[in-house]
Design a protein around this motif. Structure first.
Motif, short mmCIF file in Angstrom:
data_model
loop_
_atom_site.label_atom_id
_atom_site.label_comp_id
_atom_site.label_asym_id
_atom_site.label_seq_id
_atom_site.Cartn_x
_atom_site.Cartn_y
_atom_site.Cartn_z
N PRO A 10 31.00 2.04 12.11
CA PRO A 10 32.20 1.23 12.34
C PRO A 10 32.76 1.31 13.76
N ASP A 11 32.67 2.49 14.39
CA ASP A 11 33.25 2.59 15.74
C ASP A 11 32.55 1.66 16.71
N ALA A 12 31.25 1.45 16.52
CA ALA A 12 30.48 0.57 17.42
C ALA A 12 30.67 -0.90 17.05
N VAL A 13 30.70 -1.19 15.75
CA VAL A 13 30.93 -2.59 15.32
C VAL A 13 32.30 -3.06 15.82
N GLU A 14 33.29 -2.18 15.70
CA GLU A 14 34.65 -2.53 16.10
C GLU A 14 34.74 -2.86 17.60
N ARG A 15 33.91 -2.19 18.40
CA ARG A 15 33.95 -2.40 19.86
C ARG A 15 32.93 -3.45 20.32
N ASN A 16 32.45 -4.28 19.36
CA ASN A 16 31.51 -5.38 19.71
C ASN A 16 30.23 -4.88 20.37
N LYS A 37 25.15 -6.74 7.30
CA LYS A 37 26.48 -6.19 7.58
C LYS A 37 27.11 -5.85 6.24
N ALA A 38 27.82 -4.73 6.18
CA ALA A 38 28.41 -4.31 4.91
C ALA A 38 29.69 -3.52 5.15
N SER A 67 35.94 2.83 7.64
CA SER A 67 37.08 2.32 8.39
C SER A 67 36.89 0.87 8.85
N GLY A 68 35.70 0.33 8.68
CA GLY A 68 35.40 -1.05 9.06
C GLY A 68 33.95 -1.32 8.71
N PRO A 69 33.50 -2.56 8.95
CA PRO A 69 32.12 -2.89 8.60
C PRO A 69 31.08 -2.09 9.40
N VAL A 70 29.91 -1.98 8.80
CA VAL A 70 28.76 -1.35 9.45
C VAL A 70 27.62 -2.37 9.46
#
Ligand code: GDP
Length: 138
Positions: A10-16, A37-38, A67-70
């Protein structure tokens, strides 16, 4: 050809950073055999990381994975398991070698941007945890 299981956390997905990480995967000779994506739930994350259930960071780790998508991936290459771990770098970005994904993108030891299987046995379990056989296209 060997297969391994990977997650863009999630930390990487969130930061595009999905595109940048996929670019490193493909330019290092991996084929993407499966990808989706999940949004993980606490039960799914705890089942995935059950080997770490006694570790002090288990609660925090599973919470951060929800905490967000992966992005879930099956990667294929000769010696894919060690090759992907080498491309990711050490668990703690402070210890990761220059040019690795975790050195360049990780926030800290927990929010370290990617997951990779550490053995053939775990790779088989982890792939089957998220993908059916018909979803993995060699
Ligand atoms: P990996 O195989 O390099 O991912 O590392 P491990 O299997 O040892 O740990 C699984 C995941 O737990 C890591 O990728 C981190 O997200 C997290 N983790 C590992 N060690 C620690 C730690 O000491 N503290 C915290 N908060 N998280 C950790």
């Amino acid at each position: 050809m060997e297969k391994t299981f990977a997650i863009i956390k999630p930390d990487a997905v969130e930061r595009n950073l999905i595109g940048k990480i996929l670019e490193r995967i493909e330019s290092n000779g991996f084929k993407i055999a499966a990808m989706k994506k999940a949004q993980l739930t606490p039960a799914i994350a705890k089942g995935f990381y059950y080997v770490h259930k006694e570790r002090p960071f288990f609660g925090s780790l599973t919470e951060s994975m929800c905490s967000g998508p992966v992005v879930l991936l099956v990667l294929e290459k000769e010696n894919a398991i060690p090759a992907w771990r080498e491309l990711m770098g050490a668990t703690n970005p402070e210890d990761a070698a220059a040019g690795t994904i975790r050195k360049d993108f990780a926030v800290n030891i927990e929010k370290n941007s990617t997951h990779g299987s550490d053995s053939a046995e775990n790779a088989a379990f982890e792939m089957s945890y998220f993908f059916s056989e018909t979803e993995i296209l060699s």
